[in-house]
Motif scaffolding. Sequence first.
Motif, PDB file in Angstrom:
ATOM      1  N   MET A   1      52.104  -5.490  20.498  1.00 43.25           N
ATOM      2  CA  MET A   1      52.797  -4.651  19.525  1.00 43.25           C
ATOM      3  C   MET A   1      54.143  -4.198  20.056  1.00 43.25           C
ATOM      4  N   TYR A   2      55.060  -3.909  19.118  1.00 45.35           N
ATOM      5  CA  TYR A   2      56.359  -3.388  19.547  1.00 45.35           C
ATOM      6  C   TYR A   2      56.172  -2.002  20.157  1.00 45.35           C
ATOM      7  N   ARG A   3      56.887  -1.731  21.219  1.00 44.15           N
ATOM      8  CA  ARG A   3      56.902  -0.386  21.799  1.00 44.15           C
ATOM      9  C   ARG A   3      58.320   0.153  21.775  1.00 44.15           C
ATOM     10  N   TYR A   4      58.467   1.449  21.514  1.00 44.75           N
ATOM     11  CA  TYR A   4      59.786   2.075  21.492  1.00 44.75           C
ATOM     12  C   TYR A   4      60.412   2.040  22.886  1.00 44.75           C
ATOM     13  N   ASP A   5      61.715   1.814  22.928  1.00 44.62           N
ATOM     14  CA  ASP A   5      62.438   2.047  24.166  1.00 44.62           C
ATOM     15  C   ASP A   5      63.143   3.406  24.044  1.00 44.62           C
ATOM     16  N   GLU A   6      64.018   3.725  25.003  1.00 44.73           N
ATOM     17  CA  GLU A   6      64.645   5.050  25.003  1.00 44.73           C
ATOM     18  C   GLU A   6      65.447   5.308  23.723  1.00 44.73           C
ATOM     19  N   PHE A   7      66.064   4.250  23.183  1.00 44.37           N
ATOM     20  CA  PHE A   7      66.872   4.437  21.976  1.00 44.37           C
ATOM     21  C   PHE A   7      65.997   4.789  20.776  1.00 44.37           C
ATOM     22  N   ASP A   8      64.919   4.024  20.624  1.00 43.44           N
ATOM     23  CA  ASP A   8      64.013   4.289  19.499  1.00 43.44           C
ATOM     24  C   ASP A   8      63.455   5.710  19.581  1.00 43.44           C
ATOM     25  N   HIS A   9      63.009   6.091  20.785  1.00 37.72           N
ATOM     26  CA  HIS A   9      62.433   7.424  20.961  1.00 37.72           C
ATOM     27  C   HIS A   9      63.435   8.514  20.600  1.00 37.72           C
ATOM     28  N   LYS A  10      64.649   8.319  21.072  1.00 45.22           N
ATOM     29  CA  LYS A  10      65.670   9.350  20.863  1.00 45.22           C
ATOM     30  C   LYS A  10      65.955   9.509  19.373  1.00 45.22           C
ATOM     31  N   LEU A  11      66.106   8.370  18.689  1.00 47.41           N
ATOM     32  CA  LEU A  11      66.459   8.443  17.275  1.00 47.41           C
ATOM     33  C   LEU A  11      65.366   9.132  16.460  1.00 47.41           C
ATOM     34  N   VAL A  12      64.122   8.793  16.740  1.00 51.53           N
ATOM     35  CA  VAL A  12      63.026   9.374  15.972  1.00 51.53           C
ATOM     36  C   VAL A  12      62.907  10.881  16.262  1.00 51.53           C
ATOM     37  N   ALA A  13      63.126  11.252  17.514  1.00 50.63           N
ATOM     38  CA  ALA A  13      63.084  12.679  17.859  1.00 50.63           C
ATOM     39  C   ALA A  13      64.216  13.423  17.160  1.00 50.63           C
ATOM     40  N   GLU A  14      65.386  12.795  17.135  1.00 50.59           N
ATOM     41  CA  GLU A  14      66.534  13.436  16.481  1.00 50.59           C
ATOM     42  C   GLU A  14      66.302  13.594  14.988  1.00 50.59           C
ATOM     43  N   ARG A  15      65.671  12.579  14.418  1.00 49.58           N
ATOM     44  CA  ARG A  15      65.398  12.641  12.984  1.00 49.58           C
ATOM     45  C   ARG A  15      64.417  13.772  12.668  1.00 49.58           C
ATOM     46  N   ALA A  16      63.412  13.934  13.508  1.00 46.92           N
ATOM     47  CA  ALA A  16      62.437  15.009  13.286  1.00 46.92           C
ATOM     48  C   ALA A  16      63.129  16.366  13.414  1.00 46.92           C
TER      49      ALA A  16
END
Lengths: 164, 96, 557
Positions: free
Chosen positions: C1-16
């Motif tokens: 499965m795809y796993r988030y890297d630092e960019f994905d994590h950051k964007l989702v946290a920022e969106r929340a």
Amino acid sequence: MALLKNNAVIDDPFADATGRETIPASGPVLVDLDQWQSHREQLLQRTEPVGVKLRSDQPPESIAEDLHSIALIALEFPVFRDGRAYSYARLLRGQYGYSGEIRAVGDVLLEQLHFMERTGFDAFELESDDPLGDMQVASADFGVWYQPAADGRLSAVQLRHRAG
Amino acid sequence: MQMIIANRLTDGRVVFMDDAGDWVNEIADGLLLVSRQDADEHLSAAQQAVEENRVVDPYLIDVAADAGRRRPVLVRERIRAFGPSVGLVPQSRGVI
Amino acid sequence: MYRYDEFDHKLVAERARQFRRQVKRRLSGELTEDQFKPLRLMNGLYMQLHAYMLRVNVPYGSLSSRQLRKFAHIARTYDRDFGHFTTRQNIQYNWIKLEDVPDILEELAEVEVTAIQSSGNCVRNITSDHYAGRARDELADPRVYAELLRQYTILNPEFSYLPRKFKIALTGSPRDRAAVALHDIGLRMHRNEAGETGFEVLVGGGQGRTPFIAHTIREWLAPEHLLSYVESILRVYNMYGRRDNMHKARIKIIVNQMGLDRYRELVEADWEQIRDSVLKVPQAEVDRINAYFEPPEYECLADIPDELNDVRARIPEFDQWMSANVAEHRVPGYSIVNISLKAPGLPPGDMTADTMDAVADLADRYSLDEIRVNHRQNLSFVDVRQLDLFTLWKKLKLLDLATPNIQTVSDIICCPGLDYCNLANSRSIPIAQDLSRHFVDVDHLALVGDFTINISGCMNACGHHHVGNIGILGVNKRGKEYFQLTLGGSSDENASLGDRLGRALPQDEVPAAVETIVDTYLAIRLDGERFLDTYRRAGIAPFREAVYNPVQARAVA
């Protein structure tokens, strides 16, 4: 209503003549597309800057040939849900290579500022008690972008594979 | 007879306007409106509650008394008042 | 499965975090409901009949056991102990509190799940074949492109205020299990004459009140151009899609009004300008994402038909389940197991928190931690050792998840209907319950064979009634619920829209009518014909006659 540009609230140098019977004889002026088309020759003669305001159902194609003579393009958001102007701004900055001012006017909210900035807007007519504060809040929301746009920010894909 | 139904802003729950202009969870505790004038006046008050960010989307519903129990006339409003007519977890508190 | 890297994590946290501010601004009154609505919708939050409803994405249907446990936790902590799997590889919660949503989004972000753009007039969850990477008939794995599209469409500054919602689906198999022809953009992987793998690009499919099968806008597109081509399609739609009437705002309407050729001309003209821009997908990024979709380390096993046949011969129930719910895997010794969420009498797609936890445990043990969610509102384990099939079946049976009815008359797609939904005008779930209780004889299900029944509680068609072999549409006539039947719909590679059978029926007449249709099919089918084949050969007349001709009906009774 405040006009925000380059992170400052400024006085609008353009006189808004849109929808008026007569266009002021001198000074920077903003006209609508009808006025531009019916007075194009005179407007092109003016030494002072001219701006054109486009409604959301008026793609920039209609003024594509005159872009070099237009200092300001005001793109209207009749309601904030109408997102056509985001594409117009992208086209202007991208395909048409337009480097003048692109101003967001109409129903402009804090929540849209970031997307506007990303698609190429550089001026914002904003109804707010604290427009500068709004801009700062909106710009601080994100530090990662998934797609390239008109603002030159590198996308996550570009950053992931940047050499070195 | 009519009542005013809405969703509370904070939690979205279905609520009814009561005689003090407050918003209550149970249809039995809500205010019954019998005259047209009464209904219009209270609906304006409900609009005020929208302005004050207490509720969302208030409107009038028709209600009938059924064996001493209040029952909205339309199926949709009965489902709103009493919960889904079906469900994995029994939700329904009324007969649709 | 795809796993988030630092960019994905950051964007989702920022969106929340951004949504936390927006909720605060709404609660304090700085934003009106009118202004807040599109913002909350783009974070998956609706106002429904009972409360706020939160819709969470399962991108291209791929879910880890850890994520499923989190879904269970959300159901228990913030809702009423269950969730509902939809036709769009989403899960929905029905009694969410606005003030809890920022916390919920943060909890979801921990396990790399979001509600971003699960609603709103923007590009929705990217969906795909739930057998992706495992199907024996697959030409290429579509998940890498689904993930590229996911990232490209999330918070896209140009396309977040489209005329209307926008759905994209992909398949890498000739057998279409993702209904790509019913999407705003459908992407079908195939080889061109030179033998290179690319996409057939379809546009303008959709259901709702004006259903259309998508048209092919481009026969073959090199994968490196996927994002730029999609951008051009979206740009033309954003500029020219209708905004005067929300019922005519989907891309299917403008493609139809403008004509496919004109639409293509505009798209290709725009695309010429950007095809070689930074949107060109770098091979390094394809490789990076693909690494997550590398096949797991399978054991070196062989298929074991003899052993399985042995058990099947002894235990007919297991045999029925094997026939109906188990599919071929591309690796010898492994199978794909479909988990039916359609036990008799249950609302299709609903699942309790406890069941979610139990399924997550089974996935850990028997399916390499992964679960797939599919558009028919069922789940799949895609990496099951054939040696484990019998044990797994017994465990699923204990959980009431082994009803052997996949792709049969009782495997019904059903929207939430008037029991939950603000748009519905009739209750669809009770119809599904009636039918699933009616068709309980497993031998009969097997005899009837390949079949789809799809039910929608209103013309918005979330229950895909247009493309059910039998479609059932709830209509409201003078305050009473009636149901309109259609026949001959299909969402596969030969997609078709159903034809109206006749006047709408009251709820209590629907099961008998469906039974009549099924019996008529059994009476007139030729050897090896599925219902759809018989229908396409014989037409609607025999079915219409059987359902509406009272003389014949009496004679049969």
